[in-house]
Design a protein around this motif. Structure first.
Motif, PDB file in Angstrom:
ATOM      1  N   MET A   6     -16.819 -36.305   4.355  1.00  0.00           N
ATOM      2  CA  MET A   6     -18.005 -37.128   5.195  1.00  0.00           C
ATOM      3  C   MET A   6     -18.620 -35.841   5.937  1.00  0.00           C
ATOM      4  N   LYS A   7     -19.990 -36.026   6.131  1.00  0.00           N
ATOM      5  CA  LYS A   7     -20.607 -34.889   7.015  1.00  0.00           C
ATOM      6  C   LYS A   7     -20.731 -35.393   8.351  1.00  0.00           C
ATOM      7  N   TYR A   8     -20.312 -34.556   9.443  1.00  0.00           N
ATOM      8  CA  TYR A   8     -20.554 -34.980  10.815  1.00  0.00           C
ATOM      9  C   TYR A   8     -21.275 -33.741  11.504  1.00  0.00           C
ATOM     10  N   LEU A   9     -21.853 -34.055  12.778  1.00  0.00           N
ATOM     11  CA  LEU A   9     -22.409 -33.128  13.562  1.00  0.00           C
ATOM     12  C   LEU A   9     -21.480 -32.637  14.526  1.00  0.00           C
ATOM     13  N   TYR A  10     -21.221 -31.394  14.633  1.00  0.00           N
ATOM     14  CA  TYR A  10     -19.974 -31.078  15.611  1.00  0.00           C
ATOM     15  C   TYR A  10     -20.670 -30.736  16.864  1.00  0.00           C
ATOM     16  N   SER A  11     -19.851 -31.120  18.185  1.00  0.00           N
ATOM     17  CA  SER A  11     -20.382 -30.622  19.580  1.00  0.00           C
ATOM     18  C   SER A  11     -19.479 -30.077  20.224  1.00  0.00           C
ATOM     19  N   GLY A  12     -18.209 -29.483  19.814  1.00  0.00           N
ATOM     20  CA  GLY A  12     -17.364 -28.967  20.448  1.00  0.00           C
ATOM     21  C   GLY A  12     -17.486 -27.392  20.634  1.00  0.00           C
ATOM     22  N   PRO A  13     -16.378 -26.779  21.278  1.00  0.00           N
ATOM     23  CA  PRO A  13     -16.473 -25.425  21.410  1.00  0.00           C
ATOM     24  C   PRO A  13     -16.428 -24.561  20.028  1.00  0.00           C
ATOM     25  N   VAL A  14     -16.853 -23.321  19.779  1.00  0.00           N
ATOM     26  CA  VAL A  14     -16.634 -22.600  18.434  1.00  0.00           C
ATOM     27  C   VAL A  14     -15.205 -22.478  18.378  1.00  0.00           C
ATOM     28  N   SER A  15     -14.898 -22.878  17.052  1.00  0.00           N
ATOM     29  CA  SER A  15     -13.434 -22.746  16.676  1.00  0.00           C
ATOM     30  C   SER A  15     -13.390 -22.948  15.219  1.00  0.00           C
ATOM     31  N   GLY A  16     -12.146 -22.772  14.646  1.00  0.00           N
ATOM     32  CA  GLY A  16     -11.825 -22.958  13.238  1.00  0.00           C
ATOM     33  C   GLY A  16     -10.600 -23.582  12.890  1.00  0.00           C
ATOM     34  N   VAL A  17     -10.173 -24.014  11.808  1.00  0.00           N
ATOM     35  CA  VAL A  17      -8.819 -24.431  11.264  1.00  0.00           C
ATOM     36  C   VAL A  17      -8.579 -24.280   9.921  1.00  0.00           C
ATOM     37  N   THR A  18      -7.415 -24.468   9.527  1.00  0.00           N
ATOM     38  CA  THR A  18      -7.050 -24.521   8.137  1.00  0.00           C
ATOM     39  C   THR A  18      -6.486 -25.945   7.939  1.00  0.00           C
ATOM     40  N   LEU A  19      -7.184 -26.698   7.048  1.00  0.00           N
ATOM     41  CA  LEU A  19      -6.777 -27.913   6.824  1.00  0.00           C
ATOM     42  C   LEU A  19      -5.934 -28.042   5.203  1.00  0.00           C
ATOM     43  N   GLN A  20      -5.044 -28.908   5.247  1.00  0.00           N
ATOM     44  CA  GLN A  20      -4.510 -29.045   3.843  1.00  0.00           C
ATOM     45  C   GLN A  20      -5.208 -30.331   3.166  1.00  0.00           C
ATOM     46  N   VAL A  21      -5.829 -30.146   2.241  1.00  0.00           N
ATOM     47  CA  VAL A  21      -6.617 -31.468   1.777  1.00  0.00           C
ATOM     48  C   VAL A  21      -6.332 -31.332   0.213  1.00  0.00           C
ATOM     49  N   ASP A  22      -5.763 -32.289  -0.088  1.00  0.00           N
ATOM     50  CA  ASP A  22      -5.158 -32.548  -1.522  1.00  0.00           C
ATOM     51  C   ASP A  22      -4.287 -31.350  -2.120  1.00  0.00           C
ATOM     52  N   PRO A  68     -21.382 -25.480  17.502  1.00  0.00           N
ATOM     53  CA  PRO A  68     -21.829 -26.366  18.055  1.00  0.00           C
ATOM     54  C   PRO A  68     -23.215 -26.585  17.537  1.00  0.00           C
ATOM     55  N   GLY A  69     -23.426 -27.821  17.242  1.00  0.00           N
ATOM     56  CA  GLY A  69     -24.940 -28.265  16.626  1.00  0.00           C
ATOM     57  C   GLY A  69     -24.979 -27.905  15.154  1.00  0.00           C
ATOM     58  N   CYS A  70     -23.961 -27.823  14.607  1.00  0.00           N
ATOM     59  CA  CYS A  70     -23.661 -27.437  12.918  1.00  0.00           C
ATOM     60  C   CYS A  70     -23.281 -28.700  12.396  1.00  0.00           C
ATOM     61  N   GLU A  71     -23.554 -28.796  11.141  1.00  0.00           N
ATOM     62  CA  GLU A  71     -22.655 -29.969  10.270  1.00  0.00           C
ATOM     63  C   GLU A  71     -21.531 -29.513   9.599  1.00  0.00           C
TER      64      GLU A  71
END
Length: 76
Positions: A1-17, A27-30
């Motif tokens: 799902m697409k979201y609009l992000y409004s937190g601090p600049v950051s990054g993460v590595t997610l385990q997806v499938d 901030p301000g980006c989808e």
């Protein structure tokens, strides 16, 4: 799902499938995130994410509240 992000600049590595997926947050980006992911749910709980299609999770508003011009600068 697409979201609009409004937190601090950051990054993460997610385990997806079973695969690692790196996501950068500005901030301000989808961002496109899996709805059922625990990290996605944490960002929603922090009010850092709003569904782009305007469909918020049940019990949540579609946008973050901000003080009105009338209340800014007035004591509580």
């Amino acid at each position: 799902m697409k979201y609009l992000y409004s937190g601090p600049v950051s990054g993460v590595t997610l385990q997806v499938d079973g695969a690692a997926r790196e996501v950068m947050f500005y901030p301000g980006c989808e961002v496109d995130l899996p709805e059922s992911n625990e990290y996605t749910q944490t960002l929603q709980a922090l009010d850092y994410l709003v569904a782009v299609d305007g469909q918020a999770r049940p019990g949540r508003t579609a946008s973050r509240s901000t003080p009105s011009d009338e209340t800014v600068g007035k004591g509580a």
